[in-house]
Design a protein around this motif. Structure first.
Motif, PDB file in Angstrom:
ATOM      1  N   VAL A   8      47.058  50.258  42.203  1.00 14.65           N
ATOM      2  CA  VAL A   8      45.636  50.076  41.949  1.00 14.65           C
ATOM      3  C   VAL A   8      45.170  48.904  42.800  1.00 14.65           C
ATOM      4  O   VAL A   8      45.819  47.865  42.846  1.00 14.65           O
ATOM      5  N   ILE A   9      44.058  49.111  43.490  1.00 22.02           N
ATOM      6  CA  ILE A   9      43.496  48.041  44.310  1.00 22.02           C
ATOM      7  C   ILE A   9      41.996  47.959  44.071  1.00 22.02           C
ATOM      8  O   ILE A   9      41.401  48.847  43.472  1.00 22.02           O
ATOM      9  N   ILE A  10      41.426  46.895  44.572  1.00 20.06           N
ATOM     10  CA  ILE A  10      39.976  46.772  44.617  1.00 20.06           C
ATOM     11  C   ILE A  10      39.551  47.373  45.950  1.00 20.06           C
ATOM     12  O   ILE A  10      40.005  46.943  47.006  1.00 20.06           O
ATOM     13  N   TYR A  11      38.707  48.386  45.896  1.00 20.25           N
ATOM     14  CA  TYR A  11      38.204  49.034  47.106  1.00 20.25           C
ATOM     15  C   TYR A  11      36.770  48.579  47.314  1.00 20.25           C
ATOM     16  O   TYR A  11      35.961  48.617  46.384  1.00 20.25           O
ATOM     17  N   ALA A  12      36.469  48.129  48.509  1.00 18.96           N
ATOM     18  CA  ALA A  12      35.116  47.673  48.826  1.00 18.96           C
ATOM     19  C   ALA A  12      34.525  48.553  49.920  1.00 18.96           C
ATOM     20  O   ALA A  12      35.135  48.754  50.962  1.00 18.96           O
ATOM     21  N   ASN A  13      33.338  49.062  49.665  1.00 16.75           N
ATOM     22  CA  ASN A  13      32.645  49.907  50.631  1.00 16.75           C
ATOM     23  C   ASN A  13      31.582  49.060  51.333  1.00 16.75           C
ATOM     24  O   ASN A  13      30.560  48.724  50.726  1.00 16.75           O
ATOM     25  N   PRO A  14      31.796  48.724  52.602  1.00 15.94           N
ATOM     26  CA  PRO A  14      30.838  47.858  53.296  1.00 15.94           C
ATOM     27  C   PRO A  14      29.462  48.502  53.468  1.00 15.94           C
ATOM     28  O   PRO A  14      28.475  47.795  53.635  1.00 15.94           O
ATOM     29  N   PRO A  62      33.262  42.599  51.139  1.00 14.36           N
ATOM     30  CA  PRO A  62      34.008  41.778  50.183  1.00 14.36           C
ATOM     31  C   PRO A  62      35.502  41.843  50.514  1.00 14.36           C
ATOM     32  O   PRO A  62      36.044  42.923  50.720  1.00 14.36           O
ATOM     33  N   MET A  63      36.137  40.695  50.592  1.00 19.26           N
ATOM     34  CA  MET A  63      37.563  40.630  50.915  1.00 19.26           C
ATOM     35  C   MET A  63      38.308  39.957  49.764  1.00 19.26           C
ATOM     36  O   MET A  63      37.870  38.933  49.254  1.00 19.26           O
ATOM     37  N   GLN A  64      39.413  40.550  49.391  1.00 17.59           N
ATOM     38  CA  GLN A  64      40.282  39.996  48.368  1.00 17.59           C
ATOM     39  C   GLN A  64      41.672  40.566  48.582  1.00 17.59           C
ATOM     40  O   GLN A  64      41.869  41.384  49.465  1.00 17.59           O
ATOM     41  N   CYS A  65      42.611  40.136  47.783  1.00 19.59           N
ATOM     42  CA  CYS A  65      43.984  40.609  47.910  1.00 19.59           C
ATOM     43  C   CYS A  65      44.021  42.127  47.829  1.00 19.59           C
ATOM     44  O   CYS A  65      43.384  42.729  46.968  1.00 19.59           O
ATOM     45  N   ARG A  66      44.772  42.738  48.730  1.00 22.21           N
ATOM     46  CA  ARG A  66      44.892  44.197  48.773  1.00 22.21           C
ATOM     47  C   ARG A  66      46.102  44.693  47.987  1.00 22.21           C
ATOM     48  O   ARG A  66      46.416  45.873  48.009  1.00 22.21           O
ATOM     49  N   THR A 146      37.540  46.902  31.310  1.00 28.01           N
ATOM     50  CA  THR A 146      38.587  47.680  31.973  1.00 28.01           C
ATOM     51  C   THR A 146      38.656  47.407  33.465  1.00 28.01           C
ATOM     52  O   THR A 146      39.654  47.717  34.096  1.00 28.01           O
ATOM     53  N   ALA A 147      37.602  46.830  34.027  1.00 30.68           N
ATOM     54  CA  ALA A 147      37.566  46.551  35.463  1.00 30.68           C
ATOM     55  C   ALA A 147      37.471  45.042  35.689  1.00 30.68           C
ATOM     56  O   ALA A 147      36.967  44.309  34.835  1.00 30.68           O
ATOM     57  N   PRO A 148      37.936  44.570  36.841  1.00 26.41           N
ATOM     58  CA  PRO A 148      37.818  43.144  37.162  1.00 26.41           C
ATOM     59  C   PRO A 148      36.357  42.682  37.205  1.00 26.41           C
ATOM     60  O   PRO A 148      35.435  43.490  37.352  1.00 26.41           O
ATOM     61  N   ALA A 149      36.160  41.380  37.111  1.00 25.26           N
ATOM     62  CA  ALA A 149      34.814  40.802  37.057  1.00 25.26           C
ATOM     63  C   ALA A 149      33.974  41.166  38.278  1.00 25.26           C
ATOM     64  O   ALA A 149      32.776  41.443  38.150  1.00 25.26           O
ATOM     65  N   CYS A 150      34.579  41.184  39.457  1.00 20.67           N
ATOM     66  CA  CYS A 150      33.812  41.509  40.667  1.00 20.67           C
ATOM     67  C   CYS A 150      33.281  42.936  40.615  1.00 20.67           C
ATOM     68  O   CYS A 150      32.148  43.204  41.027  1.00 20.67           O
ATOM     69  N   VAL A 151      34.076  43.845  40.096  1.00 22.47           N
ATOM     70  CA  VAL A 151      33.659  45.246  39.973  1.00 22.47           C
ATOM     71  C   VAL A 151      32.518  45.354  38.965  1.00 22.47           C
ATOM     72  O   VAL A 151      31.516  46.034  39.208  1.00 22.47           O
ATOM     73  N   GLU A 152      32.662  44.672  37.842  1.00 23.29           N
ATOM     74  CA  GLU A 152      31.623  44.692  36.807  1.00 23.29           C
ATOM     75  C   GLU A 152      30.305  44.121  37.319  1.00 23.29           C
ATOM     76  O   GLU A 152      29.237  44.581  36.939  1.00 23.29           O
ATOM     77  N   ARG A 160      34.995  48.771  43.738  1.00 18.72           N
ATOM     78  CA  ARG A 160      35.535  49.589  42.654  1.00 18.72           C
ATOM     79  C   ARG A 160      37.031  49.353  42.538  1.00 18.72           C
ATOM     80  O   ARG A 160      37.689  49.034  43.519  1.00 18.72           O
ATOM     81  N   MET A 161      37.549  49.539  41.347  1.00 19.03           N
ATOM     82  CA  MET A 161      38.993  49.529  41.163  1.00 19.03           C
ATOM     83  C   MET A 161      39.442  50.971  41.363  1.00 19.03           C
ATOM     84  O   MET A 161      38.931  51.882  40.710  1.00 19.03           O
ATOM     85  N   VAL A 162      40.374  51.159  42.290  1.00 21.70           N
ATOM     86  CA  VAL A 162      40.749  52.503  42.709  1.00 21.70           C
ATOM     87  C   VAL A 162      42.253  52.703  42.563  1.00 21.70           C
ATOM     88  O   VAL A 162      43.042  51.848  42.963  1.00 21.70           O
ATOM     89  N   ASP A 163      42.611  53.833  42.004  1.00 16.16           N
ATOM     90  CA  ASP A 163      44.003  54.257  41.956  1.00 16.16           C
ATOM     91  C   ASP A 163      44.314  54.867  43.324  1.00 16.16           C
ATOM     92  O   ASP A 163      43.656  55.822  43.741  1.00 16.16           O
TER      93      ASP A 163
END
Length: 190
Positions: A8-14, A62-66, A146-152, A160-163
């Motif tokens: 599961v990762i945080i996916y960011a759509n630029p 948005p950049m964060q740990c992958r 259920t989702a991290p603060a940035c997603v919320e 988004r938090m993505v599987d």
């Protein structure tokens, strides 16, 4: 809260990012020890985001740990403070010596080292501690989210938090549709 599912990762759509920095603020508040921004500011809690909105050539991302599967930081860490467990890359802060090797090898620039004051046996010392996205495990457990603060916090849902398994399936299906569509327009006979 059960451990985070692996892959599961945080996916960011630029294409959807407004560069509003709501994700950074939400992250900082979630890791401040307070429950909301007003409480964090009133208590003079430190606000440090573990993600960063980067703008390059007119595009914000948005950049964060992958949550790398073969995370260079885990191999570089001399104390084992950076490790993979429960489907994510974790930093065990008590074992971190602040050497910054993880910072140097992270291909996404997603790790920072912050100075923290430690009180031991009546003496105060500062020590560096590595910080990175932890998928808000503690914050989610305390808030029931259920989702991290940035997603919320993202107003456009650019984050988004993505599987990854579901992402791979969706990507294959999208590519298959594109190929099928292009073949329908081709009138080549074999």
């Amino acid at each position: 809260m059960p451990p985070i599912k692996e892959n599961v990762i945080i996916y960011a759509n630029p294409d959807h990012c407004l560069s509003c920095h709501s994700c950074e603020l939400a992250c900082a508040v979630a890791h401040s020890g307070g429950h909301d921004m007003i409480e964090a500011i009133a208590a003079n809690l430190p606000l440090h985001a573990r993600n960063k909105v980067v703008s390059v050539d007119g595009t914000a991302m948005p950049m964060q740990c992958r949550q790398c599967e073969d995370a260079p930081c885990t191999f570089a860490c001399p104390t084992g403070a950076c490790r993979q467990a429960d489907g994510q890359v974790q930093i065990v802060e008590q074992h971190c010596i602040g050497c910054k090797l993880c910072v140097m090898v992270c291909p996404f620039g997603a790790i920072t080292v912050r100075s923290e004051t430690v009180v031991e046996q009546g003496a105060c010392t500062n020590r560096g501690v590595a910080k990175k996205c932890d998928l808000c495990v503690d914050w989610r457990a305390s808030t029931g989210k259920t989702a991290p603060a940035c997603v919320e916090a993202c107003p456009t849902k650019a984050i988004r938090m993505v599987d990854l398994d579901a992402y791979r399936i969706a990507l294959r299906e999208a590519r298959a549709r594109e190929i099928a569509k292009s073949h329908r327009h081709m009138r080549v006979q074999f």
